[in-house]
Design an enzyme around this catalytic site. Structure first.
Site, short mmCIF file in Angstrom:
data_model
loop_
_atom_site.label_atom_id
_atom_site.label_comp_id
_atom_site.label_asym_id
_atom_site.label_seq_id
_atom_site.Cartn_x
_atom_site.Cartn_y
_atom_site.Cartn_z
N SER A 87 -5.34 -9.26 4.14
CA SER A 87 -4.31 -8.27 3.84
C SER A 87 -3.04 -8.43 4.66
O SER A 87 -2.02 -7.86 4.30
CB SER A 87 -4.87 -6.86 4.04
OG SER A 87 -5.14 -6.62 5.41
N HIS B 248 -2.82 -3.55 10.28
CA HIS B 248 -1.72 -3.45 9.32
C HIS B 248 -0.41 -3.14 10.02
O HIS B 248 -0.40 -2.78 11.20
CB HIS B 248 -2.01 -2.40 8.25
CG HIS B 248 -2.96 -2.87 7.18
ND1 HIS B 248 -3.43 -2.05 6.19
CD2 HIS B 248 -3.52 -4.09 6.95
CE1 HIS B 248 -4.25 -2.74 5.40
NE2 HIS B 248 -4.31 -3.98 5.85
N ASP C 87 -1.33 2.42 2.81
CA ASP C 87 -2.76 2.55 3.14
C ASP C 87 -3.35 3.94 2.91
O ASP C 87 -4.46 4.20 3.34
CB ASP C 87 -2.98 2.17 4.61
CG ASP C 87 -2.79 0.69 4.86
OD1 ASP C 87 -2.85 -0.09 3.90
OD2 ASP C 87 -2.60 0.33 6.03
#
Length: 180
Positions: A57, A96, A123
């Protein structure tokens, strides 16, 4: 087959004093590793100073198997920083980028919204049910450095536990049969 027989003979010939010495040495190694981990936790201010990237990701910046070094300071979190966070109800931390920061005027607390660089949306679907922002207590640390590909050892041992058991068994056998 001769190597196995030699190992068994070596184990049979171990004296009590030698076994005790090797057990204490193994205990010192494990204790040293724990002390180093705790020292890293104190120096970095993070409950987990080192994490492995487990998904794609964050590509192309970080690839699966990269090791990230984390640091958590008192400075406010800003958009663009890469953070590692825990979500209520999930065991595995997520790596992230912060895309939005919301500062509450009344308390001065900062809420953040994250997104994986390789993901289409933010998210919020990963957060706990009804949660729209992450608070500071969710953040484990900020990424301050990385080692590419080194974390694959951890990923392989997690995905294929038999390799982990073989490795631990081989290391244990090596410690028991060493003559020093």
């Amino acid at each position: 087959m001769g190597w196995i027989a030699d190992s068994i003979d070596s184990i049979k010939s171990i004296q009590i004093r030698q076994l005790l010495t090797q057990t204490v040495s193994l205990g010192l190694i494990v204790t040293s590793a724990l002390i180093i981990w705790k020292a890293l936790m104190c120096m970095t201010g993070s409950e987990s100073p080192v994490v492995v990237v487990l998904s794609g990701s964050m590509e192309p910046g970080f690839k699966r198997g990269d090791i990230l070094f984390l640091h958590m300071s008192k400075e406010p979190i800003r958009a663009g920083e890469i953070v590692v966070f825990n979500v209520d109800g999930r065991e595995i931390p997520i790596v992230h980028r912060v895309i939005k920061v919301h500062e509450r005027k009344d308390t001065g607390e900062v809420d953040v919204l994250t997104k994986g660089d390789n993901n289409y949306g933010d998210d919020r679907l990963l957060y706990a049910h009804g949660q729209l922002w992450l608070q500071r207590h969710h953040i484990m640390g900020r990424a301050v450095g990385f080692l590419p590909y080194v974390g694959w050892v951890t990923i392989i041992m997690t995905e294929k536990p038999i390799i982990k058991y073989i490795l631990i068994g081989a290391l244990g056998l090596l410690v028991i049969t060493s003559k020093d």
